[in-house]
Design a protein around this motif. Structure first.
Motif, mmCIF file in Angstrom:
data_model
loop_
_atom_site.group_PDB
_atom_site.id
_atom_site.type_symbol
_atom_site.label_atom_id
_atom_site.label_comp_id
_atom_site.label_asym_id
_atom_site.label_seq_id
_atom_site.Cartn_x
_atom_site.Cartn_y
_atom_site.Cartn_z
ATOM 1 N N LEU A 100 3.889 -11.582 2.913
ATOM 2 C CA LEU A 100 2.904 -10.514 2.741
ATOM 3 C C LEU A 100 2.329 -10.158 4.109
ATOM 4 O O LEU A 100 1.144 -10.353 4.381
ATOM 5 C CB LEU A 100 1.804 -10.964 1.772
ATOM 6 C CG LEU A 100 2.305 -11.509 0.419
ATOM 7 C CD1 LEU A 100 1.145 -12.027 -0.412
ATOM 8 C CD2 LEU A 100 3.081 -10.430 -0.332
ATOM 9 N N THR A 101 3.179 -9.643 4.971
ATOM 10 C CA THR A 101 2.781 -9.329 6.334
ATOM 11 C C THR A 101 1.821 -8.141 6.358
ATOM 12 O O THR A 101 1.713 -7.383 5.382
ATOM 13 C CB THR A 101 4.005 -8.987 7.193
ATOM 14 O OG1 THR A 101 4.623 -7.811 6.646
ATOM 15 C CG2 THR A 101 5.008 -10.126 7.195
ATOM 16 N N ALA A 102 1.145 -7.984 7.485
ATOM 17 C CA ALA A 102 0.190 -6.882 7.624
ATOM 18 C C ALA A 102 0.872 -5.535 7.388
ATOM 19 O O ALA A 102 0.323 -4.661 6.715
ATOM 20 C CB ALA A 102 -0.449 -6.926 9.007
ATOM 21 N N GLU A 103 2.059 -5.354 7.926
ATOM 22 C CA GLU A 103 2.780 -4.087 7.754
ATOM 23 C C GLU A 103 3.036 -3.798 6.279
ATOM 24 O O GLU A 103 2.845 -2.663 5.814
ATOM 25 C CB GLU A 103 4.106 -4.134 8.512
ATOM 26 C CG GLU A 103 4.921 -2.864 8.379
ATOM 27 C CD GLU A 103 6.247 -2.943 9.109
ATOM 28 O OE1 GLU A 103 6.948 -1.917 9.167
ATOM 29 O OE2 GLU A 103 6.580 -4.032 9.634
ATOM 30 N N ARG A 104 3.429 -4.813 5.537
ATOM 31 C CA ARG A 104 3.722 -4.608 4.122
ATOM 32 C C ARG A 104 2.454 -4.473 3.295
ATOM 33 O O ARG A 104 2.428 -3.755 2.297
ATOM 34 C CB ARG A 104 4.607 -5.752 3.619
ATOM 35 C CG ARG A 104 6.010 -5.652 4.200
ATOM 36 C CD ARG A 104 6.849 -6.860 3.979
ATOM 37 N NE ARG A 104 8.162 -6.672 4.596
ATOM 38 C CZ ARG A 104 9.034 -7.636 4.787
ATOM 39 N NH1 ARG A 104 8.747 -8.873 4.420
ATOM 40 N NH2 ARG A 104 10.197 -7.382 5.349
ATOM 41 N N ARG A 105 1.389 -5.162 3.720
ATOM 42 C CA ARG A 105 0.101 -4.980 3.033
ATOM 43 C C ARG A 105 -0.402 -3.559 3.210
ATOM 44 O O ARG A 105 -0.913 -2.943 2.272
ATOM 45 C CB ARG A 105 -0.933 -5.979 3.556
ATOM 46 C CG ARG A 105 -0.571 -7.442 3.349
ATOM 47 C CD ARG A 105 -1.761 -8.356 3.520
ATOM 48 N NE ARG A 105 -2.411 -8.277 4.817
ATOM 49 C CZ ARG A 105 -2.094 -9.013 5.878
ATOM 50 N NH1 ARG A 105 -1.075 -9.881 5.810
ATOM 51 N NH2 ARG A 105 -2.767 -8.911 7.015
ATOM 52 N N HIS A 106 -0.253 -3.011 4.414
ATOM 53 C CA HIS A 106 -0.683 -1.641 4.668
ATOM 54 C C HIS A 106 0.095 -0.652 3.788
ATOM 55 O O HIS A 106 -0.453 0.358 3.344
ATOM 56 C CB HIS A 106 -0.466 -1.268 6.138
ATOM 57 C CG HIS A 106 -1.245 -2.097 7.109
ATOM 58 N ND1 HIS A 106 -2.424 -2.732 6.764
ATOM 59 C CD2 HIS A 106 -1.023 -2.398 8.418
ATOM 60 C CE1 HIS A 106 -2.890 -3.376 7.815
ATOM 61 N NE2 HIS A 106 -2.065 -3.205 8.827
#
Length: 208
Positions: free
Chosen positions: A35-41
């Motif tokens: 759940l990386t920052a890029e995917r959370r965004h």
């Protein structure tokens, strides 16, 4: 008299402890889960809060005496603008929460949402592309959300509404054979001639 639920305020509280990057204990823990920052965004952010979970209604209520859950937003349209992920033009319909050790059991704040990934449904119909339908919100986020993966994607939150959302799609790609069988049976109970249900090629190759 119960106070009306302010979803925007509650989700704002939930995302305060989640960093905008993959740094720090929380960011690193989420990144290890994919759940990386890029995917959370890409899905309009991800929050963490404590809540009381109700198995009878499959809803949750924020409570400092509850257990820790991950929380994701359900938007009425596109989750995020690619050029500006923090800009949300869609209505916040509901919030979905789950225990980190049980991501397949999903709870809603109000129980109003039937699907997560409205843009994925729209893209599937507009491009005649199969819809990648996930069992869990975590897998949906790891995939890149509704429009960042190989196929448009979504999560079905209310199986009673399956036919409404899936009937006109060219095909549905389920998580695995079991998930596909369940979806096919549910759709056939609601109406005849459901869309073709497929599973990823990697799943079939692993089963050989």
């Amino acid at each position: 008299m119960a106070m009306p639920v302010d979803l925007v305020h509650e989700f704002g509280r939930a995302i305060r402890i989640v960093p905008l990057d993959d740094e720090g204990p929380v960011g690193e823990w989420l990144a290890r889960r994919g759940l990386t920052a890029e995917r959370r965004h890409a899905v309009g952010e991800l929050g963490i809060l404590k809540a009381i979970l109700s198995r009878s209604t499959m809803t949750f209520e924020p409570n400092d005496d509850g257990e820790r859950v991950l929380v994701a937003p359900v938007w009425g349209g596109r989750a995020a603008e690619p050029e500006c992920p923090a800009l949300h033009l869609s209505e916040l319909v509901d919030l979905v929460g789950w225990r980190p050790n049980d991501p397949a059991t999903l709870y809603q704040r109000l129980g109003l949402a039937s699907v997560m990934g409205r843009e994925g449904l729209r893209l599937s119909l507009a491009t005649a592309s199969p819809l990648r339908l996930f069992r869990t919100v975590e897998a949906f986020i790891r995939y890149g959300g509704e429009s960042q993966g190989e196929f448009p994607a979504a999560v079905l939150l209310n199986f009673n509404m399956a036919w409404l959302h899936l009937a006109d799609l060219p095909a549905v790609i389920a998580d695995d054979i079991e998930h596909g069988t369940v979806l096919d049976e549910i759709l056939k109970r609601q109406r005849p001639a459901p869309p073709p249900i497929r599973v990823p090629v990697s799943v079939l190759e692993a089963a050989e």
